[in-house]
Enzyme design. Structure first.
Site, PDB file in Angstrom:
ATOM      1  N   GLY A   8     -13.851   6.566  -8.416  1.00 17.35           N
ATOM      2  CA  GLY A   8     -12.496   6.824  -8.901  1.00 17.35           C
ATOM      3  C   GLY A   8     -11.422   6.703  -7.839  1.00 17.35           C
ATOM      4  CB  CYS A  42      -0.896  -0.022   1.232  1.00 21.19           C
ATOM      5  SG  CYS A  42      -1.766   1.534   1.503  1.00 21.19           S
ATOM      6  CG  HIS A  84      -8.723  14.176  -2.238  1.00 18.98           C
ATOM      7  ND1 HIS A  84      -7.700  14.136  -3.162  1.00 18.98           N
ATOM      8  CD2 HIS A  84      -9.282  12.936  -2.258  1.00 18.98           C
ATOM      9  CE1 HIS A  84      -7.652  12.934  -3.720  1.00 18.98           C
ATOM     10  NE2 HIS A  84      -8.605  12.186  -3.189  1.00 18.98           N
ATOM     11  CB  THR A 130      -6.343   5.924  -7.860  1.00 23.86           C
ATOM     12  OG1 THR A 130      -5.957   7.063  -7.088  1.00 23.86           O
ATOM     13  CG2 THR A 130      -7.215   6.371  -9.018  1.00 23.86           C
ATOM     14  CG  HIS A 148      -4.045   4.037   3.523  1.00 21.01           C
ATOM     15  ND1 HIS A 148      -3.040   3.336   4.165  1.00 21.01           N
ATOM     16  CD2 HIS A 148      -4.436   5.019   4.374  1.00 21.01           C
ATOM     17  CE1 HIS A 148      -2.836   3.874   5.366  1.00 21.01           C
ATOM     18  NE2 HIS A 148      -3.671   4.893   5.515  1.00 21.01           N
ATOM     19  CG  HIS A 171      -6.969   9.084   0.121  1.00 19.84           C
ATOM     20  ND1 HIS A 171      -7.065   7.751  -0.222  1.00 19.84           N
ATOM     21  CD2 HIS A 171      -7.299   9.786  -0.997  1.00 19.84           C
ATOM     22  CE1 HIS A 171      -7.437   7.655  -1.498  1.00 19.84           C
ATOM     23  NE2 HIS A 171      -7.597   8.874  -1.989  1.00 19.84           N
TER      24      HIS A 171
END
Ligand code: AMP
Ligand code: ZN
Length: 112
Positions: A91, A3, A100, A93, A96, A98
């Site tokens: 989407g 990862c 934004h 990618t 893990h 996260h």
């Protein structure tokens, strides 16, 4: 585990860190969509928003506290957006969790 964000947490892969504590890490997105584009992640591997549950959700509240602090530090007083993509339709990618943190310009409203 293979990862890339776990490898960023361990230091195996470099990143431009902007914040770190015992539970979370924040670093600049490598492909920024706006003048400020930071990823805030739990250090613990959670594969995405669909895997948030009773036993790991406290870190998500903490991530939002950190994001609010970073938004102040980055002077995003005009506003910002926090987004998490989960699964292929959204989407995602990197598997893990996260968040934004995006800002520093007038953002387009593209929520689907
Ligand atoms: P998502 O498409 O929501 O899964 O977002 C993954 C994000 O991770 C993308 O915005 C990528 O630009 C970013 N990213 C991928 N690899 C790295 C890296 N090594 N350092 C910083 N950001 C990365
Ligand atoms: Zn991971």
């Amino acid at each position: 585990m293979d990862c890339i964000f776990c490898k960023i947490v361990s230091g195996e892969i470099p990143s431009s860190k902007v914040y770190e504590d015992e539970k979370v890490l924040a670093f600049k997105d490598i492909n920024p969509m706006a003048p400020v584009h930071i990823l805030v992640i739990p250090k613990e591997h959670i594969s995405g928003a669909s895997e948030i549950n009773e036993s790991n959700s406290a870190v998500v509240a903490h991530i939002f506290e950190v994001a609010a602090k970073l938004a102040k530090d980055m002077k995003l007083e005009n506003g910002f957006r926090i987004v998490t993509n989960c699964g292929p339709d959204a989407g995602q990618t990197v598997n893990h969790l996260h968040f934004h943190l995006i800002g520093g310009k007038k953002l387009n409203l593209q929520l689907g």
